[in-house]
Write a protein that holds these residues in place. Structure first.
Motif, mmCIF file in Angstrom:
data_model
loop_
_atom_site.group_PDB
_atom_site.id
_atom_site.type_symbol
_atom_site.label_atom_id
_atom_site.label_comp_id
_atom_site.label_asym_id
_atom_site.label_seq_id
_atom_site.Cartn_x
_atom_site.Cartn_y
_atom_site.Cartn_z
ATOM 1 N N TYR A 13 0.812 -1.215 0.000
ATOM 2 C CA TYR A 13 0.000 0.000 0.000
ATOM 3 C C TYR A 13 0.850 1.270 0.000
ATOM 4 C CZ TYR A 13 -4.722 -1.901 0.436
ATOM 5 O OH TYR A 13 -5.913 -2.506 0.186
ATOM 6 N N PRO A 14 1.764 1.434 0.969
ATOM 7 C CA PRO A 14 2.550 2.683 0.957
ATOM 8 C C PRO A 14 3.425 2.842 -0.273
ATOM 9 C CG PRO A 14 3.336 1.160 2.656
ATOM 10 C CD PRO A 14 2.063 0.612 2.154
ATOM 11 N N LEU A 15 3.937 1.737 -0.840
ATOM 12 C CA LEU A 15 4.760 1.864 -2.040
ATOM 13 C C LEU A 15 3.940 2.337 -3.231
ATOM 14 C CD1 LEU A 15 7.170 -1.231 -1.990
ATOM 15 C CD2 LEU A 15 7.760 1.185 -1.702
ATOM 16 N N ILE A 16 2.771 1.734 -3.436
ATOM 17 C CA ILE A 16 1.948 2.117 -4.590
ATOM 18 C C ILE A 16 1.396 3.531 -4.425
ATOM 19 C CG2 ILE A 16 -0.174 1.545 -5.837
ATOM 20 C CD1 ILE A 16 0.400 -1.331 -5.453
ATOM 21 N N LEU A 17 1.208 3.960 -3.178
ATOM 22 C CA LEU A 17 0.709 5.321 -2.921
ATOM 23 C C LEU A 17 1.862 6.321 -2.769
ATOM 24 C CD1 LEU A 17 -2.174 4.482 -0.418
ATOM 25 C CD2 LEU A 17 -2.409 5.221 -2.788
ATOM 26 N N ARG A 18 3.017 5.978 -3.257
ATOM 27 C CA ARG A 18 4.173 6.895 -3.210
ATOM 28 C C ARG A 18 3.812 8.239 -3.824
ATOM 29 N NH1 ARG A 18 8.902 7.268 -6.870
ATOM 30 N NH2 ARG A 18 10.787 7.757 -5.690
ATOM 31 N N ILE A 44 4.382 9.656 1.156
ATOM 32 C CA ILE A 44 3.230 8.879 0.709
ATOM 33 C C ILE A 44 2.049 9.810 0.462
ATOM 34 C CG2 ILE A 44 1.667 6.992 1.309
ATOM 35 C CD1 ILE A 44 3.874 5.927 3.133
ATOM 36 N N SER A 45 1.361 9.548 -0.629
ATOM 37 C CA SER A 45 0.211 10.367 -1.016
ATOM 38 C C SER A 45 -1.089 9.692 -0.582
ATOM 39 C CB SER A 45 0.209 10.572 -2.537
ATOM 40 O OG SER A 45 -0.965 11.222 -2.961
ATOM 41 N N ASP A 46 -2.169 10.430 -0.645
ATOM 42 C CA ASP A 46 -3.488 9.876 -0.337
ATOM 43 C C ASP A 46 -4.172 9.318 -1.582
ATOM 44 O OD1 ASP A 46 -3.287 10.535 2.352
ATOM 45 O OD2 ASP A 46 -4.070 12.561 2.026
ATOM 46 N N GLU A 47 -3.598 9.563 -2.758
ATOM 47 C CA GLU A 47 -4.225 9.119 -4.001
ATOM 48 C C GLU A 47 -3.180 8.442 -4.896
ATOM 49 O OE1 GLU A 47 -6.010 12.436 -5.862
ATOM 50 O OE2 GLU A 47 -7.564 12.713 -4.333
#
Length: 518
Positions: A367-372, A424-427
């Protein structure tokens, strides 16, 4: 062998391999006549035929196969080579994916096959000399099959009834234990449950527990309540809490460990360091997040980090959130800033750790990697793809895509140290590496839900002009059309056609022709 090729093709390529393989097996075993006058003989012939077919199939899978291994004694004078003949089952010569699906199909339709033969097949796989080399999902499927066909005989339970008297039971077997006798006899009104000596002041229901099993003490209860009043309490909110729970003594110990992280030179020093970090984080009234933020284990080089992961893999912790904390403090910070291919040593250790802690790998890594914040790049996409392919079952990946694309903001719970939250982004940030990642997921025959497909089509329509000349975007579209079932795409046919019309790549014409026949 040739007669079973259609079955193997179904298992390799079908979106529903177990069910379709079962239908194929029954259809090709015997087609009983429809005449009512011969229904009895037809049923008998059908039963005999399918038994013969299933026996033949299991005989093929367990057929012994031999290979010759060469061994050298390493002597420089006159090296002596010996030959060892090893015996395998034929199923062990197949690719890991096909082995896993074959075992899953046998478990799905296990009542059709001979239970002793299935037991023998699964048991031989798990007890062979190469058991430690079995692929994770092959081993999992073999254990599932073994559990299904090795059921116990529970006939002895049928002899029990409410009125039956037990035989050969000690006289004191049905008596209350000593620690329960006195409270029950006294009839203490303060007991919460009349049959348990649990006093009301001992039954504290006000202690909140978060999603990762972290129990808060009374001092932090007010802070947690304040956060819950402002918005729904989730993992991200917890991880944004300040590091004000570290006392000076623990802060000094953390500073010493930070120095060791940067200066460990041998395996024994790394093992000692790992034990010290875990013992410090497992201490009473210790904020593990704050301690790890001070120790900064992500500053270790790739070799030290991989040794830490390998050591933690074989250690247990009373802290239920420990696997997530290990990943988010050692691996995640390194990957969030990754610009070149990851170290092979670190990647191997990460894969092995994620195989054992799948839930933590999703919430503390994927999750945190893909929402980088700046979007994933090719090296990060490669790492995520490895974790998805080697550590997660397709059903887990489907659930992951559902939460990532369609879940509300509070459904995207992830674990991250507060000091890395800014990365990390929210989107989601849509770019070519992300399309490549989704193409890899689709090629794994992951079944996407209807709302996930609808969400993907929506983003495709918005991004078509921006990526009109991108071959990666075009290949992703082609993979989506080929892999998703027609009923799911048919309602989005016009939207997809409009999106493809805006592209200009070598696959655009192929896409239009495939969409036209939906």
């Amino acid at each position: 062998m040739e007669g079973w090729m259609p079955l193997f093709e179904i298992l390799m390529n079908s979106a529903y391999p177990e069910a379709q393989a079962s239908v194929w097996l029954k259809q090709h075993s015997y087609n009983p006549p429809s005449s009512s006058s011969s229904s009895s003989s037809s049923s008998s012939a059908y039963s005999s035929s399918i038994t013969t077919t299933t026996t033949s199939f299991l005989s093929l899978l367990t057929k012994p196969t031999y290979t010759t291994l060469l061994h050298s004694d390493g002597s420089s004078q006159s090296p002596h080579t010996t030959r060892t003949r090893r015996r395998f089952m034929w199923i062990q010569t197949l690719p890991n994916l096909l082995q896993a699906r074959l075992l899953s199909f046998l478990a799905f339709d296990y009542t059709t096959f001979s239970a002793p033969e299935l037991y023998k097949l699964a048991n031989n796989l798990l007890t062979s000399d190469d058991d430690h080399q079995l692929h994770f999902w092959v081993k999992t499927a073999a254990r599932q099959l073994l559990d299904l066909v090795s059921g116990s005989n529970y006939d002895w339970v049928s002899g029990f009834s409410l009125d039956s008297e037990p035989h050969n039971v000690p006289e004191d077997f049905q008596l209350l234990p000593d620690w329960l006798k006195q409270p029950v006899v006294d009839g203490d009104s303060r007991l919460v449950l009349p049959w348990l000596p649990l006093l009301s002041h001992e039954f504290n229901t006000g202690m909140p527990v978060d999603a990762f099993g972290i129990l808060y003490d009374d001092d932090s209860l007010n802070k947690v309540q304040q956060i819950e009043d402002e918005e729904d309490f989730d993992t991200v909110d917890f991880l944004r809490m300040n590091n004000d729970r570290v006392n000076p003594d623990i802060e000094k110990m953390a500073a010493i460990l930070k120095s060791k992280v940067l200066n460990s030179e041998c395996t024994s020093q790394v093992v000692e360091l790992a034990d010290e970090i875990q013992n410090l984080c497992d201490g009473r009234d210790v904020n593990s997040l704050a301690v790890l933020s001070l120790v900064e284990p992500w500053q270790a080089d790739a070799e030290t980090a991989s040794l830490l992961l390998s050591h933690f893999l074989n250690q247990s912790s009373k802290n239920l959130s420990w696997p997530s904390l290990v990943l988010c403090s050692i691996v995640l910070p390194k990957l969030l800033v990754l610009e070149e291919p990851a170290s092979r040593m670190l990647l191997t250790s990460t894969i092995e750790y994620c195989k054992m802690h799948q839930r933590s790998s999703v919430y503390a890594l994927l999750y945190p990697l893909i929402l980088r914040k700046n979007g994933i790049n090719n090296p990060i996409s490669d790492v995520v793809a490895r974790v998805v392919k080697e550590c997660l079952h397709p059903a887990h990946v489907s659930s992951f895509c559902q939460k990532l694309l369609c879940g509300e903001d509070n459904a995207r719970k992830f674990v991250c140290l507060p000091c890395h939250q800014y990365l990390i982004s929210d989107e989601l940030v849509w770019n070519e590496p992300l399309f490549s990642l989704f193409q890899i997921i689709l090629n794994r025959n992951v079944l996407l839900t209807e709302d996930v497909v609808a969400r993907l089509v929506y983003h495709i329509g918005e991004l078509a002009i921006r990526f009109r000349n991108s071959l990666i975007f075009g290949n992703f579209l082609l993979c989506l059309v080929n892999r998703c079932s027609r009923p799911l795409l048919r309602s989005h046919k016009l939207s997809l056609i409009r999106a493809v019309e805006q592209t200009n790549t070598i696959v655009s014409k192929s896409l239009m022709s495939k969409l036209s026949i939906l």
